[in-house]
Enzyme design. Structure first.
Site, PDB file in Angstrom:
ATOM      1  N   ASP A 290       0.841  -1.199   0.000  1.00 35.96           N
ATOM      2  CA  ASP A 290       0.000   0.000   0.000  1.00 35.96           C
ATOM      3  C   ASP A 290       0.881   1.257   0.000  1.00 35.96           C
ATOM      4  O   ASP A 290       0.371   2.376  -0.071  1.00 35.96           O
ATOM      5  CB  ASP A 290      -1.005  -0.009   1.160  1.00 35.96           C
ATOM      6  CG  ASP A 290      -0.338   0.034   2.520  1.00 35.96           C
ATOM      7  OD1 ASP A 290       0.899  -0.106   2.592  1.00 35.96           O
ATOM      8  OD2 ASP A 290      -1.069   0.206   3.522  1.00 35.96           O
ATOM      9  N   SER A 291       2.216   1.069   0.010  1.00 33.29           N
ATOM     10  CA  SER A 291       3.132   2.189  -0.255  1.00 33.29           C
ATOM     11  C   SER A 291       2.829   2.768  -1.635  1.00 33.29           C
ATOM     12  O   SER A 291       3.235   3.892  -1.948  1.00 33.29           O
ATOM     13  CB  SER A 291       4.592   1.726  -0.188  1.00 33.29           C
ATOM     14  OG  SER A 291       4.786   0.528  -0.903  1.00 33.29           O
TER      15      SER A 291
ATOM     16  N   ASP B  56      -1.022  -6.343  -0.478  1.00 30.46           N
ATOM     17  CA  ASP B  56      -1.185  -5.679   0.814  1.00 30.46           C
ATOM     18  C   ASP B  56      -2.657  -5.324   1.031  1.00 30.46           C
ATOM     19  O   ASP B  56      -3.297  -4.761   0.137  1.00 30.46           O
ATOM     20  CB  ASP B  56      -0.357  -4.376   0.790  1.00 30.46           C
ATOM     21  CG  ASP B  56       0.367  -4.122   2.080  1.00 30.46           C
ATOM     22  OD1 ASP B  56       0.180  -4.890   3.033  1.00 30.46           O
ATOM     23  OD2 ASP B  56       1.156  -3.146   2.118  1.00 30.46           O
TER      24      ASP B  56
ATOM     25  N   LYS C 156      -0.955  -9.620   2.679  1.00 28.57           N
ATOM     26  CA  LYS C 156      -0.211  -9.169   3.860  1.00 28.57           C
ATOM     27  C   LYS C 156      -1.115  -8.239   4.650  1.00 28.57           C
ATOM     28  O   LYS C 156      -1.871  -7.462   4.044  1.00 28.57           O
ATOM     29  CB  LYS C 156       1.067  -8.432   3.442  1.00 28.57           C
ATOM     30  CG  LYS C 156       1.805  -7.809   4.616  1.00 28.57           C
ATOM     31  CD  LYS C 156       3.192  -7.315   4.232  1.00 28.57           C
ATOM     32  CE  LYS C 156       3.240  -5.892   3.732  1.00 28.57           C
ATOM     33  NZ  LYS C 156       2.712  -4.871   4.656  1.00 28.57           N
TER      34      LYS C 156
ATOM     35  N   GLU D 248      -1.196  -5.720   8.463  1.00 26.30           N
ATOM     36  CA  GLU D 248      -0.405  -5.140   9.552  1.00 26.30           C
ATOM     37  C   GLU D 248      -1.051  -5.437  10.906  1.00 26.30           C
ATOM     38  O   GLU D 248      -2.274  -5.399  11.025  1.00 26.30           O
ATOM     39  CB  GLU D 248      -0.290  -3.620   9.356  1.00 26.30           C
ATOM     40  CG  GLU D 248       0.476  -3.230   8.110  1.00 26.30           C
ATOM     41  CD  GLU D 248       0.644  -1.717   7.953  1.00 26.30           C
ATOM     42  OE1 GLU D 248       0.273  -0.954   8.874  1.00 26.30           O
ATOM     43  OE2 GLU D 248       1.142  -1.300   6.898  1.00 26.30           O
TER      44      GLU D 248
ATOM     45  N   GLU E 262       9.359  -4.353  10.587  1.00 24.04           N
ATOM     46  CA  GLU E 262       9.739  -3.026  10.080  1.00 24.04           C
ATOM     47  C   GLU E 262      10.252  -2.130  11.207  1.00 24.04           C
ATOM     48  O   GLU E 262       9.582  -1.965  12.237  1.00 24.04           O
ATOM     49  CB  GLU E 262       8.543  -2.355   9.366  1.00 24.04           C
ATOM     50  CG  GLU E 262       8.893  -0.959   8.842  1.00 24.04           C
ATOM     51  CD  GLU E 262       7.941  -0.398   7.810  1.00 24.04           C
ATOM     52  OE1 GLU E 262       7.043  -1.125   7.343  1.00 24.04           O
ATOM     53  OE2 GLU E 262       8.111   0.794   7.466  1.00 24.04           O
TER      54      GLU E 262
END
Ligand code: KIV
Length: 280
Positions: free
Chosen positions: A46-47, A85, A115, A117, A184
């Site tokens: 999602d960057s 993501d 993925k 978070e 991270e």
């Protein structure tokens, strides 16, 4: 025929090595280059929101935007494992919604896995997605989607208590069935302890050399994103400089009638051209 990397291959690398390679890609040309480069996993992160869509952070990224880009990447990748993501809001509302959105990443995006978070608090969500048939990669430490709750984009796990919490988070994700976990922005010695505490591979970004693999945002790595460069980025090229000078050279050529040259132009038979002169 090229063999597609699977989550089973990735898990096995924890024992066999070599360290796992992972880079982001968001579209056809970059995914093609990264896949040809022999990278093990391609993350449609999602960057995307920051390095491609120009948002200030990752919060605004939607499922529709992610699926659009996951599709473009999946279409071209032959070898790497494609990780999609889950954007903010797509898995933190309810377990049902999370499973539904993970299904969309697989069915519409044609990703190989997703993925998400979060550590212990997200383990039940990760478990439900795994049980529904979609492999899940966890992501702990600095989790950009919840950076404001963490007090900003800061290194995580710097106190003994916070470091122990990270180990518990990784273990919870492993127990939930995650096939790997991204670490991270955490101190290297703590990343090493987390790596030793779980049987699944850890993929580091700003987490030192002892992780089982490394991930970077491709735009950071090749010097195509210059709003800021985190300490953990190693720039292997500065392609924005190369592209800017190519654009200036093109503009200069056009303004001075050096482009297009004869080699870029089309001709026609002289007798046909002569007829044009006569008709005038
Ligand atoms: O979105 C992303 O690119 C990521 C990486 C930084 C791991 O989550």
């Amino acid at each position: 025929m090229t063999q597609k990397t699977t989550v089973v291959d990735i898990k096995a690398r924890k024992k066999t090595g070599p360290p796992i390679t992972m880079l982001t890609s968001y579209d056809y040309p970059w995914a093609l280059l990264v896949d040809r480069g022999g990278i093990d996993m391609i993350l449609v992160g999602d960057s995307l929101g920051m390095v491609v869509l120009g948002y200030p952070d990752t919060i605004s990224v939607t499922m529709e935007e992610m699926i659009h880009h996951v599709k473009a990447v999946s279409r071209v990748v032959k070898s790497a494992l494609v990780v999609a993501d889950m954007p903010f809001g797509s898995y933190n509302v309810s377990v049902e919604k999370a499973v539904e959105n993970a299904n969309r990443m697989m069915k519409e995006g044609r990703a190989d896995c997703i993925k998400l978070e979060g550590g212990r608090s997200m383990a039940p969500v990760a478990e439900a997605i795994v049980r529904s048939g979609t492999p899940v990669q966890g992501h702990i430490g600095l989790t950009p989607q919840t950076a404001s709750a963490l007090g900003g984009f800061k290194v995580q796990g710097k106190s003994a208590e916070a470091a122990r919490a990270l180990i518990d988070d990784a273990k919870a994700l492993e127990a939930a069935g995650c096939f790997s976990v991204v670490l991270e922005a955490i101190p290297a010695p703590i990343a090493r302890m987390v790596t030793e505490a779980v049987e699944i591979p850890t993929i580091g970004i700003g987490a030192g050399v002892h992780c089982d693999g490394q991930v970077m945002v491709i735009h950071d790595m090749v010097g195509l994103f210059d709003r800021f460069t985190p300490k953990f980025v190693k720039q292997y090229a500065r392609i924005s400089d190369t592209i800017t000078s190519a654009i200036s050279a093109y503009a200069d050529d056009v303004k001075n009638r050096r482009f297009p040259g004869e080699e870029h132009s089309f001709t026609m038979k002289t007798d046909e051209l002569d007829k044009m002169d006569k008709n005038q």
